[in-house]
Design an enzyme around this catalytic site. Sequence first.
Site, PDB file in Angstrom:
ATOM      1  N   SER A  90       0.956  -1.257   0.084  1.00  0.00           N
ATOM      2  CA  SER A  90       0.089   0.015   0.046  1.00  0.00           C
ATOM      3  C   SER A  90       0.853   1.327  -0.068  1.00  0.00           C
ATOM      4  CB  SER A  90      -0.800  -0.044   1.292  1.00  0.00           C
ATOM      5  OG  SER A  90      -1.807   0.994   1.040  1.00  0.00           O
ATOM      6  N   ASP A 227      -1.546   6.622  -3.539  1.00  0.00           N
ATOM      7  CA  ASP A 227      -0.710   5.729  -2.720  1.00  0.00           C
ATOM      8  C   ASP A 227      -0.125   4.970  -3.781  1.00  0.00           C
ATOM      9  OD1 ASP A 227      -3.069   4.354  -2.595  1.00  0.00           O
ATOM     10  OD2 ASP A 227      -2.379   3.341  -0.746  1.00  0.00           O
ATOM     11  N   ASP A 229      -0.710   1.604  -4.055  1.00  0.00           N
ATOM     12  CA  ASP A 229      -1.342   0.749  -4.990  1.00  0.00           C
ATOM     13  C   ASP A 229      -2.730   1.347  -5.429  1.00  0.00           C
ATOM     14  OD1 ASP A 229      -2.191   1.168  -2.082  1.00  0.00           O
ATOM     15  OD2 ASP A 229      -3.171  -1.408  -2.122  1.00  0.00           O
ATOM     16  N   ASP A 231      -5.383   2.390  -3.816  1.00  0.00           N
ATOM     17  CA  ASP A 231      -6.667   2.406  -3.185  1.00  0.00           C
ATOM     18  C   ASP A 231      -7.134   3.967  -2.525  1.00  0.00           C
ATOM     19  OD1 ASP A 231      -4.768   1.888  -1.232  1.00  0.00           O
ATOM     20  OD2 ASP A 231      -6.064   0.238  -0.134  1.00  0.00           O
TER      21      ASP A 231
HETATM   22 MG    MG Z   1      -3.199   1.549  -0.435  1.00  0.00          MG
END
Ligand code: MG
Length: 430
Positions: A90, A227, A229, A231
């Site tokens: 993440s 960020d 990844d 999400d």
């Molecule tokens: Mg993330």
Amino acid sequence: MLFGSSGIRGLANKEITPQLAQKVGLAVGSLHNSCVIGRDPRTSGEMIEHALISGLLSAGCRVTRVGMVSTPTLAFAARKYDCGVMVTASHNPPEYGGIKLWNRDGMAFDSRQQEQIESIIEKSGWKTAEWSRIGRVNETSAVEEHADMILGKVGAASLKVVVDCGCGAASTITPYVLRRMGCSVITLNSQPDGFFPARNPEPVEKNLEMLKKATVAFGAELGIAHDGDADRMMAIDGSGRFVEGDKLLALFGLREAKKSIAVPVDTSIMVDDVLKGRKIYRTRVGDVYVAEELKKRNADFGGEPSGSWIFPKISLCPDGIYAAARLVEIVENEGKLEALIDGFPSYPLVRGAVPCGNERKENAMRKIGIKLKKMGDTSSIDGIRVDTGNGWILVRPSGTEPKIRITAEARRGVDELYAKAEKIVKEAVS
Ligand code: MG
């Protein structure tokens, strides 16, 4: 405990090793017949992915690889399989690695499912398939379907937008989606790179100086940041100001939530004031808890001020790409972001901590609870939160340090409120 609040995460090749990943693959493959697997651009990603696949195949699971994708893309793809496996850490710094597991509805594995995986690994209780039933791998792309789904939900837009992908997985999708909406897109750091050379992957204000400058320099209406990844999504307004997470939460909440919204316990009361009349469910801190509450209450929208926005009509996975497209649509239709958020009140918030040894935390929290109860309505969802009517105090033992953390926010007199809480905590730990 293998799983934290955001899946399995740790230092790559030290804590998150191929040996561990293979066991996770064996355990997941023992419970599920098919899965889809993706990864973010971290240097450890391919190593962990291959080890996971080897375990999954050994247990007889059919594996579909979708390559380097965002977490919401992987979670959306999981709807066609028994589960999804994402290799990501993440927003953590580049030396970290991790694994996150997803259900078909876009919800991360809950604590019961995590315990099941942990127990299989602990007891080496996985299945191994007969030679004739070893799994097979196939490869496909998941980006197009995720992009099509988003474009089917939002209208056209002609804004100028600067997108800072932070050299993360958003590079594969956000600029593409916004261009297909009709926007003029300027990209920053849109080349995936596991060293994250441009900035730290966490989209907090201090990491977004380049985006602020670029948004102003290009005369863009909006800056978007993700960020590692994707999400998470945060925004810069047209005047180059970082938009605080609480304000984005209120902005989305006003438009998405007819009846109810789920937010973590440390969310500003500004959100309560702006969303008056709607039911606000408060949860433990962590997007998975917000998603669980959304599902349980059938709420309309959920989010965390750190940049996770959950639109349950789309998926229970926070989707930074959909959030970016939706924000673009809002600004296109309703005008400047600056004007849309300027009417929201801003209340002062004070954070601090009192030292307290780990062994004394439980006893201290019990004493603190008794005193805080006298100040107003308390809840113990995560630490102890007391609502004083004019504001709130949250007292939480730190999970990682020998400290008890205090947060106070008030419409008026926040310093007095914080001092009161600090006195109670100090007395309880002495
Ligand atoms: Mg993330």
